[in-house]
Design a protein around this motif. Structure first.
Motif, PDB file in Angstrom:
ATOM      1  N   GLY A 598     -23.130  23.341 -13.354  1.00  0.00           N
ATOM      2  CA  GLY A 598     -23.174  23.182 -14.790  1.00  0.00           C
ATOM      3  C   GLY A 598     -22.422  24.272 -15.515  1.00  0.00           C
ATOM      4  N   VAL A 599     -22.033  23.967 -16.747  1.00  0.00           N
ATOM      5  CA  VAL A 599     -21.407  24.942 -17.633  1.00  0.00           C
ATOM      6  C   VAL A 599     -22.190  24.938 -18.944  1.00  0.00           C
ATOM      7  CG1 VAL A 599     -19.115  24.761 -16.620  1.00  0.00           C
ATOM      8  CG2 VAL A 599     -19.761  23.217 -18.473  1.00  0.00           C
ATOM      9  N   PHE A 600     -22.178  26.052 -19.647  1.00  0.00           N
ATOM     10  CA  PHE A 600     -22.888  26.137 -20.917  1.00  0.00           C
ATOM     11  C   PHE A 600     -22.110  27.005 -21.905  1.00  0.00           C
ATOM     12  CE2 PHE A 600     -24.404  29.878 -18.667  1.00  0.00           C
ATOM     13  CZ  PHE A 600     -24.436  30.856 -19.657  1.00  0.00           C
ATOM     14  N   TYR A 601     -22.400  26.770 -23.184  1.00  0.00           N
ATOM     15  CA  TYR A 601     -21.808  27.562 -24.265  1.00  0.00           C
ATOM     16  C   TYR A 601     -22.879  27.797 -25.321  1.00  0.00           C
ATOM     17  CZ  TYR A 601     -19.346  28.611 -28.614  1.00  0.00           C
ATOM     18  OH  TYR A 601     -18.956  29.191 -29.796  1.00  0.00           O
ATOM     19  N   ARG A 602     -22.958  29.029 -25.839  1.00  0.00           N
ATOM     20  CA  ARG A 602     -23.924  29.367 -26.876  1.00  0.00           C
ATOM     21  C   ARG A 602     -23.224  30.071 -28.042  1.00  0.00           C
ATOM     22  NH1 ARG A 602     -27.290  32.322 -22.826  1.00  0.00           N
ATOM     23  NH2 ARG A 602     -28.529  30.798 -21.681  1.00  0.00           N
ATOM     24  N   ARG A 603     -23.581  29.659 -29.244  1.00  0.00           N
ATOM     25  CA  ARG A 603     -23.152  30.338 -30.460  1.00  0.00           C
ATOM     26  C   ARG A 603     -24.376  31.020 -31.045  1.00  0.00           C
ATOM     27  NH1 ARG A 603     -19.305  33.060 -33.158  1.00  0.00           N
ATOM     28  NH2 ARG A 603     -19.567  32.877 -35.435  1.00  0.00           N
ATOM     29  N   ILE A 604     -24.368  32.355 -31.070  1.00  0.00           N
ATOM     30  CA  ILE A 604     -25.553  33.140 -31.418  1.00  0.00           C
ATOM     31  C   ILE A 604     -25.343  33.807 -32.774  1.00  0.00           C
ATOM     32  CG2 ILE A 604     -27.130  34.946 -30.629  1.00  0.00           C
ATOM     33  CD1 ILE A 604     -25.692  34.557 -27.826  1.00  0.00           C
ATOM     34  N   GLU A 605     -26.325  33.661 -33.666  1.00  0.00           N
ATOM     35  CA  GLU A 605     -26.260  34.240 -35.006  1.00  0.00           C
ATOM     36  C   GLU A 605     -27.271  35.379 -35.128  1.00  0.00           C
ATOM     37  OE1 GLU A 605     -27.185  30.942 -37.496  1.00  0.00           O
ATOM     38  OE2 GLU A 605     -25.561  29.691 -36.703  1.00  0.00           O
ATOM     39  N   ASP A 606     -26.822  36.551 -35.622  1.00  0.00           N
ATOM     40  CA  ASP A 606     -27.688  37.732 -35.815  1.00  0.00           C
ATOM     41  C   ASP A 606     -28.378  38.125 -34.510  1.00  0.00           C
ATOM     42  OD1 ASP A 606     -27.169  37.929 -38.601  1.00  0.00           O
ATOM     43  OD2 ASP A 606     -28.584  36.314 -38.979  1.00  0.00           O
ATOM     44  N   GLU A 607     -27.615  38.320 -33.463  1.00  0.00           N
ATOM     45  CA  GLU A 607     -28.164  38.601 -32.135  1.00  0.00           C
ATOM     46  C   GLU A 607     -28.998  39.872 -32.126  1.00  0.00           C
ATOM     47  OE1 GLU A 607     -26.767  38.743 -27.475  1.00  0.00           O
ATOM     48  OE2 GLU A 607     -25.302  39.117 -29.047  1.00  0.00           O
ATOM     49  N   ILE A 608     -30.173  39.808 -31.491  1.00  0.00           N
ATOM     50  CA  ILE A 608     -31.067  40.960 -31.345  1.00  0.00           C
ATOM     51  C   ILE A 608     -30.723  41.685 -30.048  1.00  0.00           C
ATOM     52  CG2 ILE A 608     -33.461  41.693 -31.071  1.00  0.00           C
ATOM     53  CD1 ILE A 608     -34.296  39.239 -32.679  1.00  0.00           C
ATOM     54  N   ASN A 628     -22.615  37.920 -35.215  1.00  0.00           N
ATOM     55  CA  ASN A 628     -22.629  36.664 -34.467  1.00  0.00           C
ATOM     56  C   ASN A 628     -21.887  36.827 -33.147  1.00  0.00           C
ATOM     57  OD1 ASN A 628     -23.943  35.677 -36.676  1.00  0.00           O
ATOM     58  ND2 ASN A 628     -22.186  34.551 -37.478  1.00  0.00           N
ATOM     59  N   ASN A 629     -22.286  36.060 -32.157  1.00  0.00           N
ATOM     60  CA  ASN A 629     -21.782  36.265 -30.800  1.00  0.00           C
ATOM     61  C   ASN A 629     -21.564  34.921 -30.112  1.00  0.00           C
ATOM     62  OD1 ASN A 629     -21.042  37.438 -28.397  1.00  0.00           O
ATOM     63  ND2 ASN A 629     -23.077  38.176 -27.871  1.00  0.00           N
ATOM     64  N   ASN A 630     -20.673  34.917 -29.127  1.00  0.00           N
ATOM     65  CA  ASN A 630     -20.427  33.749 -28.281  1.00  0.00           C
ATOM     66  C   ASN A 630     -20.727  34.102 -26.831  1.00  0.00           C
ATOM     67  OD1 ASN A 630     -19.273  31.922 -30.308  1.00  0.00           O
ATOM     68  ND2 ASN A 630     -17.621  33.429 -30.406  1.00  0.00           N
ATOM     69  N   ALA A 631     -21.319  33.162 -26.114  1.00  0.00           N
ATOM     70  CA  ALA A 631     -21.587  33.353 -24.686  1.00  0.00           C
ATOM     71  C   ALA A 631     -21.343  32.041 -23.964  1.00  0.00           C
ATOM     72  CB  ALA A 631     -23.027  33.822 -24.461  1.00  0.00           C
ATOM     73  N   TYR A 632     -20.769  32.124 -22.772  1.00  0.00           N
ATOM     74  CA  TYR A 632     -20.552  30.927 -21.972  1.00  0.00           C
ATOM     75  C   TYR A 632     -20.544  31.310 -20.498  1.00  0.00           C
ATOM     76  CZ  TYR A 632     -15.743  32.694 -22.470  1.00  0.00           C
ATOM     77  OH  TYR A 632     -14.622  33.495 -22.496  1.00  0.00           O
ATOM     78  N   GLY A 633     -20.741  30.307 -19.659  1.00  0.00           N
ATOM     79  CA  GLY A 633     -20.785  30.588 -18.228  1.00  0.00           C
ATOM     80  C   GLY A 633     -20.952  29.323 -17.416  1.00  0.00           C
ATOM     81  N   PHE A 634     -21.111  29.513 -16.104  1.00  0.00           N
ATOM     82  CA  PHE A 634     -21.321  28.379 -15.212  1.00  0.00           C
ATOM     83  C   PHE A 634     -22.370  28.733 -14.168  1.00  0.00           C
ATOM     84  CE2 PHE A 634     -18.477  30.777 -12.502  1.00  0.00           C
ATOM     85  CZ  PHE A 634     -18.907  30.471 -11.214  1.00  0.00           C
ATOM     86  N   GLU A 635     -22.975  27.705 -13.588  1.00  0.00           N
ATOM     87  CA  GLU A 635     -23.958  27.859 -12.522  1.00  0.00           C
ATOM     88  C   GLU A 635     -23.715  26.795 -11.471  1.00  0.00           C
ATOM     89  OE1 GLU A 635     -28.046  29.425 -14.541  1.00  0.00           O
ATOM     90  OE2 GLU A 635     -27.562  27.320 -14.813  1.00  0.00           O
TER      91      GLU A 635
END
Length: 801
Positions: A598-608, A628-635
């Motif tokens: 699988g692959v995923f993508y996250r759009r993060i607002e006001d990351e803690i 704000n931050n972006n994160a993505y990856g695969f498993e």
């Protein structure tokens, strides 16, 4: 037998009379009936709640279940030819041909013995030899086997051996897909206990399943940016009296004992169950932090020890009022005591700064109580039901600590500080869920939830009041999901509406009151699309919006821990972070097993995120909201059988994210910075079957380096060896394990902001474990209609967590 009689007298008398009376109905004039009694072939004991299915030309006409005494009577049947099927999990199905005529309207099948089905019974063992991974539409389920149980004595130790999950060995902070903003549930329910405490206190032998819900649907609480980890404790529903005993000892620097007892008693309309886990031992860790702050260069060494005793008990019952109504209750009781002691040794390069040696002694205890009530009503249509659930949790955690500062050079007394902290938390959740299969391919799910959480903390310094912190939040929510299946496609769309209110007050001697208030109305949509072109291939695309509201430890300004140069505390000004999460998964079944990628993508607002800054002579480790931050990856993970004698669970994952925010780059100077962070992790667990009863395990894990705005965590790896041997005709198992064979597992970091630093933390990673598991009782599994959320499967019943 006395125990059985007492239970029947207390709970079952009225309902047994009803069941007996129900088999004496009035028959219609031109109709017939079928009756009989079902017993176990070996013991000749009656079997209650066996499914009786009546068919006409392979079409189901009607049916019923047997009473507490194993009898059944199906009335008002047309005078025709029928086929009667007698079905019961764990037994072979029996089929009878019946002919109802004017001359023989009422057919009595008399006593019908059912024979055990060895194939079915094999699939319902209490604990399997090898852990298995099952990919569902919205979650990955790890069924815990003996190989994982022997990997460690607590939940935290076995978490490091499953895909996508990492546990910080120093703090027990847990992360999912490289992110620590994860929600921990016990049996699908939240708890006021800190995640680190949960992982330390739950014995591994008490865990049935670990569920990784990386992108929950709208029916679930949207908290936890990286998702939900649900720890399901053991509970079974076998007839009669049965259970298991687990005992183990882990040898590190000192031995640690862990034991658990699981019991179940099933009779008539009642199912009683319970388990008890016990952990006791002394734990040791040490390390250093080397600081190159200008004019304050120093080496801080620490030696920490803890003596921990914990008791975890779960008791509950299910009451099957009748075929359509079920009432359930359970309680979790967790009692633990910790004694932490050790010292920190601070040595400055410049002697004029004043070297310090600080012994400390801290005692704490924790009492956590959970009470859960559930009522489920099944309507006439299959899958059509209404469920009401009430869950109450209370947590009381006092701590008493003493810190003594001594001159490092001559041992003279400088000062001492006593810290007393009182923490009391309460949590009440009420759920109402409704499921209606509108057609054979369409399902509607609706739900309401009310949550109230409040916590009070008090801090006394040197036996005098210093500060207190109160925090309360109330959440009202409603959700709707609509699912549709057509041919090879499945689709589910939903939304959750939440009204969030939070209020906090921080009082400190000599300081103005700090107040916090939040009032947010939000909507959280989710969609799932599944395509199954064949039995061997499955694709899943999903989206959800989530929120990570600051936890109590993140907003609590009362210190979490303290050293001569560092304090850890929360930030009351934190605001929630929101995440839009997208996933695409593919599962392929092969001759040797299944592989999920699988692959995923996250759009993060006001990351803690964690931050470090200076405040006078001390450094403060706290939390802050970043940009704000972006994160993505695969498993990719696989549950594979390479040979009859060799099987393996394999997982690989990689994550990349851009982290940015304003931090203290040098003492007193703040700047906006960003970094690109990439992390790679790999795990493999091999099982080798030497004989029918003898197994060997070889496992290894690698956790790549990780980068934050201020620190770099270095790579970590280890290798473990294990074996298990079945005895007592398969009822007992002896397990042994040697962890971290090459003693390579430790936590090390390097940092350059706000000044250069490096450090390393070491614990008892290299250890030996030996354990014994014994299963007893000959009960047979019964196909009960336990509420779907007990397994927390999205495709099943509705449910709010």
């Amino acid at each position: 037998m006395n125990f059985k009689l007492i239970l029947l007298c207390l709970f079952g008398t009225v309902f047994s009379i009803q069941a007996q009376n129900s088999v004496k109905p009035t028959l219609l004039e031109n109709s017939g009936s079928i009756s009989g009694k079902i017993v176990d072939k070996k013991s000749n004991e009656p079997l209650p709640y066996v499914n009786i299915v009546v068919k006409e030309e392979n079409k189901v006409v009607t049916g019923g279940i047997t009473s507490d005494k194993g009898t059944f009577l199906i009335k008002n049947l047309a005078l025709k030819n029928y086929t009667v099927e007698i079905q019961f999990i764990g037994y072979k199905t029996v089929t009878k041909a019946i002919s109802l005529t004017n001359g023989d309207k009422n057919v009595n099948l008399n006593t019908i013995p059912l024979e055990e089905d060895a194939i079915q019974l094999k699939g319902v063992e209490v604990v399997s030899e090898k852990s298995t991974i099952v990919q569902k539409i919205d979650r990955k389920i790890i069924n815990v086997g003996k190989d994982l149980i022997s990997a460690g004595s607590t939940a935290g130790e076995i978490m490091n051996n499953i895909p996508s999950v990492s546990v910080d060995p120093q703090t027990n902070a847990i992360s999912l897909r490289g992110n620590s903003n994860v929600r921990i549930l016990i049996d699908g329910k939240p708890t006021n206990m800190d995640a680190a405490q949960i992982l330390q206190q739950i014995p591994s032998a008490s865990i049935k399943q670990i569920e990784l819900i990386t992108n929950p649907s709208a029916k679930y609480n949207p908290e936890g940016m990286s998702g939900i980890i649900n720890i399901v404790l053991n509970k079974n529903s076998k007839l009669g009296f049965n259970g298991s005993i687990n005992n183990g000892v882990t040898f590190g620097k000192t031995p640690k004992v862990n034991s658990s007892l699981d019991l179940n008693y099933r009779s008539g309309k009642f199912n009683f169950y319970g388990n008890y886990g016990f952990n006791h031992g002394k734990y040791s860790n040490h390390g250093f932090i080397n600081s190159e702050e200008t004019n304050k260069e120093s080496l801080l060494k620490f030696d920490m020890n803890s003596k921990r005793t914990s008791h975890l008990a779960k008791l509950g019952f299910d009451f099957y009022i009748n075929e359509k109504n079920t009432f359930s209750f359970y309680t979790n009781q967790n009692i633990s005591r910790d004694h932490n002691f050790g010292s920190t040794d601070l040595n400055y390069a410049n002697d004029t700064n004043g070297d310090q040696f600080q012994p400390f002694d801290s005692k704490s205890k924790d009492l956590s109580q959970t009470y859960n009530f559930d009522y489920k009503l099944d309507f006439k249509k299959t899958g059509h039901n209404l469920e009401l659930e009430v869950n109450y949790n209370k947590n009381d955690s006092p701590e008493d600590a003493l810190y003594t500062d001594l001159n490092r050079n001559d041992g003279t007394f400088i000062r001492s500080r006593s810290n007393q902290i009182e923490t009391l938390g309460k949590n009440t959740i009420i759920n109402l869920d409704y499921i209606n299969p509108l057609t054979e391919t369409t399902k509607l799910e609706l739900g309401l939830e009310s949550r109230n959480e409040n916590t009070a903390n008090s801090f006394f310094l040197n036996n005098a009041y210093n500060s207190n912190f109160t925090y309360e939040r109330t959440i009202y929510s409603a959700y709707a999901n609509l699912g549709k299946q057509w041919k090879k496609w499945s689709f589910q769309a939903g939304a959750r509406l939440e009204q969030y209110n939070a209020e906090a007050l921080f009082k400190e001697v000599g300081q103005a009151d700090g107040k916090f208030k939040d009032d947010i109305l939000s909507i959280y949509p989710s969609t799932f699309l599944t395509y199954n072109p064949s039995d061997k291939n499955s694709f899943n695309l999903n989206f959800s919006r989530r929120v990570d509201r600051p936890s109590l430890s993140q907003v609590n300004p009362i210190r979490e821990f303290s050293t001569p140069t560092l304090d850890s505390k929360g930030n009351p000004d934190l605001v929630p972070q929101f995440t839009n999460s997208y996933e695409l998964n593919y599962t392929r079944k092969t001759k040797i097993g299944s592989i999920t990628s699988g692959v995923f993508y996250r759009r993060i607002e006001d990351e803690i995120t964690r931050v470090l800054f200076t405040n006078g002579d001390k450094k403060i480790l706290s939390y802050d909201n970043f940009e704000n931050n972006n994160a993505y990856g695969f498993e990719i993970s696989g549950n594979l059988d390479f040979k009859k004698w060799w099987s393996a669970n394999i997982s690989l994952d990689a994550y990349k994210k851009k982290v940015k925010g304003t931090i203290e780059v040098t003492p007193g100077n703040f700047e906006f910075v960003s970094v690109d962070a990439t992390s790679f992790n790999a795990r493999i667990s091999n099982t080798f079957k030497a004989t029918k009863d003898l197994r060997f395990q070889l496992s290894a894990m690698y956790r790549g380096r990780d980068l934050s705005l201020q620190f770099q965590r270095n790579a970590m790896w280890k290798m473990d060896l294990g074996t298990s041997y079945n005895i007592l005709k398969g009822s007992g198992t002896i397990s042994a394990r040697f962890s971290d064979v090459f003693n390579t597992m430790h936590f090390a970091f390097d940092g350059d902001k706000p000044y250069k630093s490096n450090g390393q933390f070491n614990w008892e990673s290299q250890s030996a474990y030996i354990g014994f598991n014994y299963r007893f009782g000959a009960g047979k599994n019964k196909a009960i209609q336990r509420k779907q959320r007990d397994k927390n499967e999205t495709q099943g019943g509705g449910g709010l967590l």
